[in-house]
Design a protein around this motif. Structure first.
Motif, PDB file in Angstrom:
ATOM      1  N   THR A 280       0.842  -1.200   0.000  1.00 16.76           N
ATOM      2  CA  THR A 280       0.000   0.000   0.000  1.00 16.76           C
ATOM      3  C   THR A 280       0.877   1.250   0.000  1.00 16.76           C
ATOM      4  O   THR A 280       2.096   1.178   0.211  1.00 16.76           O
ATOM      5  N   GLN A 281       0.223   2.401  -0.203  1.00 18.89           N
ATOM      6  CA  GLN A 281       0.933   3.683  -0.144  1.00 18.89           C
ATOM      7  C   GLN A 281       0.790   4.356   1.212  1.00 18.89           C
ATOM      8  O   GLN A 281       1.134   5.524   1.376  1.00 18.89           O
ATOM      9  N   ALA A 282       0.293   3.631   2.182  1.00 15.03           N
ATOM     10  CA  ALA A 282       0.182   4.166   3.540  1.00 15.03           C
ATOM     11  C   ALA A 282       1.568   4.278   4.166  1.00 15.03           C
ATOM     12  O   ALA A 282       2.468   3.494   3.845  1.00 15.03           O
ATOM     13  N   PRO A 283       1.768   5.238   5.062  1.00 17.65           N
ATOM     14  CA  PRO A 283       3.072   5.362   5.726  1.00 17.65           C
ATOM     15  C   PRO A 283       3.369   4.151   6.597  1.00 17.65           C
ATOM     16  O   PRO A 283       2.460   3.574   7.217  1.00 17.65           O
ATOM     17  N   ALA A 284       4.631   3.746   6.656  1.00 19.80           N
ATOM     18  CA  ALA A 284       5.019   2.574   7.443  1.00 19.80           C
ATOM     19  C   ALA A 284       4.706   2.750   8.921  1.00 19.80           C
ATOM     20  O   ALA A 284       4.465   1.777   9.640  1.00 19.80           O
ATOM     21  N   GLY A 285       4.672   4.005   9.381  1.00 17.74           N
ATOM     22  CA  GLY A 285       4.375   4.266  10.785  1.00 17.74           C
ATOM     23  C   GLY A 285       2.973   3.880  11.199  1.00 17.74           C
ATOM     24  O   GLY A 285       2.662   3.834  12.395  1.00 17.74           O
ATOM     25  N   LEU A 286       2.111   3.574  10.212  1.00 20.49           N
ATOM     26  CA  LEU A 286       0.760   3.148  10.552  1.00 20.49           C
ATOM     27  C   LEU A 286       0.751   1.743  11.152  1.00 20.49           C
ATOM     28  O   LEU A 286      -0.166   1.399  11.908  1.00 20.49           O
TER      29      LEU A 286
END
Length: 409
Positions: free
Chosen positions: A240-246
């Motif tokens: 996904t393009q979500a930030p890894a910090g999620l």
């Protein structure tokens, strides 16, 4: 017993975070050897659940619990005495047996001591356990900032001491009566195991095909845990393009939701029939979570974040709903004269899922978004299969075990 659960999970939270690092930084093992050690110890630990259940049907439950807790402490402390790989593997494997078995024993204690309130008790117990994990994890984070061997050894000793403390507390708990002493002569459903006469052979879950099929379906229904703990972090980072910090925030969200909603949800599973009916919303929640995971890979970062949060919420509620249904149904369809042995066999479902679950979930991730809806559909089919399996095994009236009054002396 709730205090026991809190102390137990606090100690486990201290050590679990640091265990792999201990074997690499203190014992000096390579990553490959650490992985092999943990894998082999976990495989040995699978036998802990049925072994604990078997012993609990033959000896006082509180004494078996105390023995398991002291064995966990001794196996942990033994790790401090050597850096020899064979001995480390031996001690880790010995410790894995009571570690897996203690989950069955605490569930059995709840079933015997709380009667028809067992689901609510288990929900409270799980909430308290999550709080303990959080406290232990914070303590471990503080200790690990030093990065010294002494810090890792302190965490290990802290966990061992927690086992010693809960063993002492367990000795003060009243011994709950076994169900075979309470419901002797009570009729069971025609298709379930018959209540034995005093000279009859004890029921055997290994010869009870419907119960074994139920346990097999349970192995699949525990997948929500692996998806949240293993699958979602990998999916977030690689697909996904979500930030890894999620990824860590998803785990925090999971813990918060469990603390807030596990106990309220328990009221929907206070009877065997109600627990069986939960399998339908369980299928919907899990399938919805899988669809949201698939959607998270089809848009930009904001779309991915929204879909992933929706997936985390759906799968966490699936986890909680399954916990409620599983607690009630596994006890309700177990033979009263061998309740511990039956629950021990049921405990194999969670152990097997811990081994096979990551392999399945990583295969789904490698396949891509289209695999998530397929997994959700398969899960829904298993829910419906389990619903049919238990239909004729549920006792009448709906409350499967009458309330039990436990003596205070």
């Amino acid at each position: 017993m709730l205090l026991v659960a809190f102390i137990d999970k606090t100690g486990t939270g201290l050590w679990t975070t640091a265990s792999a690092l201990y074997f690499t930084l203190v014992a000096g093992l390579s990553l490959t050897r650490v992985g092999l050690l943990l894998g082999l110890a976990g495989a040995v630990g699978v036998a802990g659940a049925p072994l604990a259940g078997h012993l609990a049907d033959r000896f006082p439950l509180t004494r078996v619990l105390v023995g398991a807790q002291l064995l966990r402490a001794a196996a942990l402390l033994a790790l401090l005495t050597t850096d020899h790989y064979g001995l480390l593997l031996l001690f880790a494997s010995v410790g894995a047996l009571p570690d897996r078995g203690s989950n069955v024993l605490t569930k059995l204690y709840a079933a015997r001591a709380t009667g028809s309130q067992r689901v609510r008790y288990q929900a409270i117990n799980r909430t308290v356990g999550n709080l303990g994990w959080a406290v232990g994890g914070l303590g471990a984070a503080g200790a690990l900032t030093t990065g010294t061997a002494a810090a890792y050894q302190t965490l290990l000793i802290g966990n061992a001491l927690s086992y010693a403390v809960i063993a002492a507390l367990t000795l003060r708990c009243a011994e709950p009566p076994a169900p075979s002493h309470i419901v002797a002569g009570a009729a069971r459903p025609p298709s379930g195991p018959a209540a034995p006469s005093p000279r009859a052979t004890r029921s055997n879950p290994w010869r009870d095909r419907p119960f074994l099929l139920f346990t097999l379906t349970e192995t699949v229904l525990y997948l929500d845990d692996t998806i949240i703990q293993v699958g979602m972090p990998l999916w977030i980072v690689h697909s996904t393009q979500a930030p890894a910090g999620l990824a860590p925030l998803v785990l925090v969200l999971n813990s918060v939701l469990v603390v807030l909603f596990q106990v309220p949800l328990s009221r929907f599973g206070t009877s065997s029939a109600a627990a069986r009916n939960l399998l339908v919303p369980l299928a919907c929640l899990f399938t919805g979570g899988c669809l949201a995971l698939a959607a998270s890979a089809t848009g930009g970062s904001w779309t991915a974040v929204a879909a992933l949060i929706a997936a985390a919420v759906a799968l966490t509620f699936a986890e909680m709903v399954h916990a409620v249904a599983s607690w009630e149904l596994s006890v309700a369809i177990a033979a009263p004269d061998a309740q511990g042995t039956y629950l021990g066999v049921h405990g194999l479902a969670a152990s097997a899922q811990r081994g096979a679950g990551p392999l399945l979930v990583t295969a789904v991730i490698a396949t891509g978004p289209v695999a998530w809806p397929a997994l959700g559909a398969g899960y829904a089919v298993v829910c419906l299969l389990q619903r049919r399996l238990v239909r004729d095994r549920l006792p009448e009236p709906a409350l499967s075990v009458p309330p039990i009054t436990v003596s205070e002396h």
